[in-house]
Design a protein around this motif. Sequence first.
Motif, PDB file in Angstrom:
ATOM      1  N   GLY A 263       8.265   5.244  -6.193  1.00 17.73           N
ATOM      2  CA  GLY A 263       9.752   5.721  -5.680  1.00 17.73           C
ATOM      3  C   GLY A 263      10.381   5.464  -4.870  1.00 17.73           C
ATOM      4  O   GLY A 263      11.668   5.671  -4.657  1.00 17.73           O
ATOM      5  N   CYS A 264       9.560   5.401  -3.656  1.00 18.35           N
ATOM      6  CA  CYS A 264       9.528   4.921  -2.439  1.00 18.35           C
ATOM      7  C   CYS A 264      10.576   3.986  -2.037  1.00 18.35           C
ATOM      8  O   CYS A 264       9.736   3.047  -2.553  1.00 18.35           O
ATOM      9  CB  CYS A 264       8.530   5.298  -0.942  1.00 18.35           C
ATOM     10  SG  CYS A 264       7.244   3.713  -1.297  1.00 18.35           S
ATOM     11  N   SER A 265      11.281   4.283  -0.832  1.00 20.39           N
ATOM     12  CA  SER A 265      12.164   2.623  -0.775  1.00 20.39           C
ATOM     13  C   SER A 265      11.389   2.300   0.320  1.00 20.39           C
ATOM     14  O   SER A 265      12.033   2.757   1.522  1.00 20.39           O
ATOM     15  CB  SER A 265      13.263   2.683  -0.397  1.00 20.39           C
ATOM     16  OG  SER A 265      13.877   1.528   0.138  1.00 20.39           O
ATOM     17  N   VAL A 266      11.065   0.550   0.502  1.00 15.47           N
ATOM     18  CA  VAL A 266      10.435   0.710   2.403  1.00 15.47           C
ATOM     19  C   VAL A 266      10.659  -1.683   1.886  1.00 15.47           C
ATOM     20  O   VAL A 266      10.682  -1.789   0.458  1.00 15.47           O
ATOM     21  CB  VAL A 266       8.881   0.551   1.804  1.00 15.47           C
ATOM     22  CG1 VAL A 266       8.214  -0.276   3.386  1.00 15.47           C
ATOM     23  CG2 VAL A 266       8.367   1.242   1.061  1.00 15.47           C
ATOM     24  N   ARG A 267      11.666  -1.784   3.278  1.00 13.03           N
ATOM     25  CA  ARG A 267      12.236  -2.996   3.305  1.00 13.03           C
ATOM     26  C   ARG A 267      11.020  -3.223   4.564  1.00 13.03           C
ATOM     27  O   ARG A 267      11.498  -2.679   5.587  1.00 13.03           O
ATOM     28  CB  ARG A 267      13.370  -2.865   3.081  1.00 13.03           C
ATOM     29  CG  ARG A 267      14.046  -4.423   2.979  1.00 13.03           C
ATOM     30  CD  ARG A 267      15.233  -4.443   2.665  1.00 13.03           C
ATOM     31  NE  ARG A 267      16.246  -3.535   3.625  1.00 13.03           N
ATOM     32  CZ  ARG A 267      17.109  -4.117   4.516  1.00 13.03           C
ATOM     33  NH1 ARG A 267      16.548  -4.746   4.821  1.00 13.03           N
ATOM     34  NH2 ARG A 267      17.768  -3.294   5.168  1.00 13.03           N
ATOM     35  N   ILE A 268      11.064  -4.463   4.529  1.00  6.96           N
ATOM     36  CA  ILE A 268      10.152  -4.940   5.389  1.00  6.96           C
ATOM     37  C   ILE A 268      11.783  -6.019   6.549  1.00  6.96           C
ATOM     38  O   ILE A 268      13.033  -6.885   5.768  1.00  6.96           O
ATOM     39  CB  ILE A 268       9.684  -6.419   5.702  1.00  6.96           C
ATOM     40  CG1 ILE A 268       8.753  -6.132   5.112  1.00  6.96           C
ATOM     41  CG2 ILE A 268       9.246  -7.589   6.939  1.00  6.96           C
ATOM     42  CD1 ILE A 268       7.537  -7.562   4.809  1.00  6.96           C
TER      43      ILE A 268
ATOM     44  N   GLU B 183       0.783  -0.933  -0.033  1.00  5.30           N
ATOM     45  CA  GLU B 183       0.364  -0.239   0.265  1.00  5.30           C
ATOM     46  C   GLU B 183       1.308   1.110   0.365  1.00  5.30           C
ATOM     47  O   GLU B 183       0.611   2.549  -0.409  1.00  5.30           O
ATOM     48  CB  GLU B 183      -1.002  -0.353   1.166  1.00  5.30           C
ATOM     49  CG  GLU B 183      -1.798  -1.014   1.051  1.00  5.30           C
ATOM     50  CD  GLU B 183      -3.074  -0.933   2.252  1.00  5.30           C
ATOM     51  OE1 GLU B 183      -2.065  -0.983   3.420  1.00  5.30           O
ATOM     52  OE2 GLU B 183      -4.351  -1.661   2.857  1.00  5.30           O
ATOM     53  N   ILE B 184       1.806   1.173   0.697  1.00  6.02           N
ATOM     54  CA  ILE B 184       3.073   2.601   0.549  1.00  6.02           C
ATOM     55  C   ILE B 184       3.345   2.152  -0.571  1.00  6.02           C
ATOM     56  O   ILE B 184       3.659   3.888  -0.289  1.00  6.02           O
ATOM     57  CB  ILE B 184       3.734   2.298   1.801  1.00  6.02           C
ATOM     58  CG1 ILE B 184       3.176   1.940   3.459  1.00  6.02           C
ATOM     59  CG2 ILE B 184       5.563   3.729   1.343  1.00  6.02           C
ATOM     60  CD1 ILE B 184       4.450   2.103   4.101  1.00  6.02           C
ATOM     61  N   GLU B 185       4.195   1.498  -1.072  1.00  7.41           N
ATOM     62  CA  GLU B 185       4.727   1.523  -2.930  1.00  7.41           C
ATOM     63  C   GLU B 185       3.865   2.235  -4.004  1.00  7.41           C
ATOM     64  O   GLU B 185       3.921   3.123  -4.597  1.00  7.41           O
ATOM     65  CB  GLU B 185       5.317   0.429  -2.945  1.00  7.41           C
ATOM     66  CG  GLU B 185       5.902   0.109  -2.064  1.00  7.41           C
ATOM     67  CD  GLU B 185       6.940  -1.639  -2.124  1.00  7.41           C
ATOM     68  OE1 GLU B 185       8.044  -1.597  -2.183  1.00  7.41           O
ATOM     69  OE2 GLU B 185       6.057  -2.645  -2.974  1.00  7.41           O
ATOM     70  N   ALA B 186       2.536   2.092  -3.496  1.00  5.60           N
ATOM     71  CA  ALA B 186       1.473   1.816  -4.525  1.00  5.60           C
ATOM     72  C   ALA B 186       0.993   3.721  -4.200  1.00  5.60           C
ATOM     73  O   ALA B 186       0.609   4.330  -5.398  1.00  5.60           O
ATOM     74  CB  ALA B 186       0.575   1.714  -4.166  1.00  5.60           C
ATOM     75  N   ALA B 187       1.384   3.946  -2.838  1.00 10.15           N
ATOM     76  CA  ALA B 187       0.818   5.551  -2.007  1.00 10.15           C
ATOM     77  C   ALA B 187       2.179   6.492  -2.891  1.00 10.15           C
ATOM     78  O   ALA B 187       1.059   8.020  -2.829  1.00 10.15           O
ATOM     79  CB  ALA B 187       0.359   5.793  -0.878  1.00 10.15           C
TER      80      ALA B 187
ATOM     81  N   PHE C 216       1.533   9.043   4.435  1.00 14.25           N
ATOM     82  CA  PHE C 216      -0.197   8.815   4.061  1.00 14.25           C
ATOM     83  C   PHE C 216      -0.106   7.495   5.410  1.00 14.25           C
ATOM     84  O   PHE C 216      -1.406   7.265   5.289  1.00 14.25           O
ATOM     85  CB  PHE C 216       1.111   7.167   3.128  1.00 14.25           C
ATOM     86  CG  PHE C 216      -0.135   5.958   2.647  1.00 14.25           C
ATOM     87  CD1 PHE C 216      -1.038   6.537   2.017  1.00 14.25           C
ATOM     88  CD2 PHE C 216       0.217   5.011   3.466  1.00 14.25           C
ATOM     89  CE1 PHE C 216      -1.617   5.088   1.506  1.00 14.25           C
ATOM     90  CE2 PHE C 216      -0.260   4.031   3.829  1.00 14.25           C
ATOM     91  CZ  PHE C 216      -1.105   3.675   2.125  1.00 14.25           C
ATOM     92  N   LEU C 217       0.514   6.687   6.135  1.00 15.61           N
ATOM     93  CA  LEU C 217       0.127   5.843   7.437  1.00 15.61           C
ATOM     94  C   LEU C 217      -0.641   6.820   8.657  1.00 15.61           C
ATOM     95  O   LEU C 217      -1.873   6.426   9.121  1.00 15.61           O
ATOM     96  CB  LEU C 217       1.416   5.602   8.236  1.00 15.61           C
ATOM     97  CG  LEU C 217       2.601   5.104   6.902  1.00 15.61           C
ATOM     98  CD1 LEU C 217       3.163   4.509   8.015  1.00 15.61           C
ATOM     99  CD2 LEU C 217       1.724   3.297   6.309  1.00 15.61           C
TER     100      LEU C 217
END
Length: 210
Positions: A16-21, A9-13, A46-47
């Motif tokens: 270009g953002c970088s998110v890693r678990i 959801e973050i990547e869609a909103a 967004f969160l």
Amino acid sequence: MDLEKIKSEIEAAVPGCSVRIVLNGSPCGQHSLLLGREHAFDVAKFLRDDPELHLDYCSNVTGVDWLDSEISEKVKVKQLVDGTEQEVEEVRKTRSPGYLEAVYHLYSMEKKHGPLVLRLRTEDRTHHVSLPSLTPVWRSAEFQEREIFDLYGIICEGHPDLRRILMWDGFEDHPMRKDYVEPNDYEYEPTPHDAVLEKSMQARAITEQG
């Protein structure tokens, strides 16, 4: 919380953002999301504003100091052994530069869920120690970002009032850094005891010799 779903959801909103678990292998198993610095502020908004997540409360912000580390890796190489080329195994060591980290714990007071743990990392521990402040998104982060600035040296860019909160203005260095060296001023300890007493006596002896 379903981190895979939140990550998508973050990547869609925020394109270009970088998110890693980041997985946590400890008994608590509290996994987290590592955000890139460039889009961290937009991800935070967004969160907070997403109607399903609505993470409207930041309960805690902490700092972590990760020192440089050495990584050992076994690789196979070809070498001449007794005149014959053979494949042998050798250990190669590489240095991994350290960094500072800010960790945010988020909850939704309305939806009654959380925590979601966010991590932001600096480029290194010395010259590039800036991260975006998330105080404009969660006001409860204000004093706690001041604390990690004071104790770890993380510069929270965009913070409304970034100044020391525990140490005095003229204090040098950051006491929670792992390489912090205590000042040799134990002779001023009013009620020295145990280890402090020993350091106080050593400091007093050095002062008397000088």
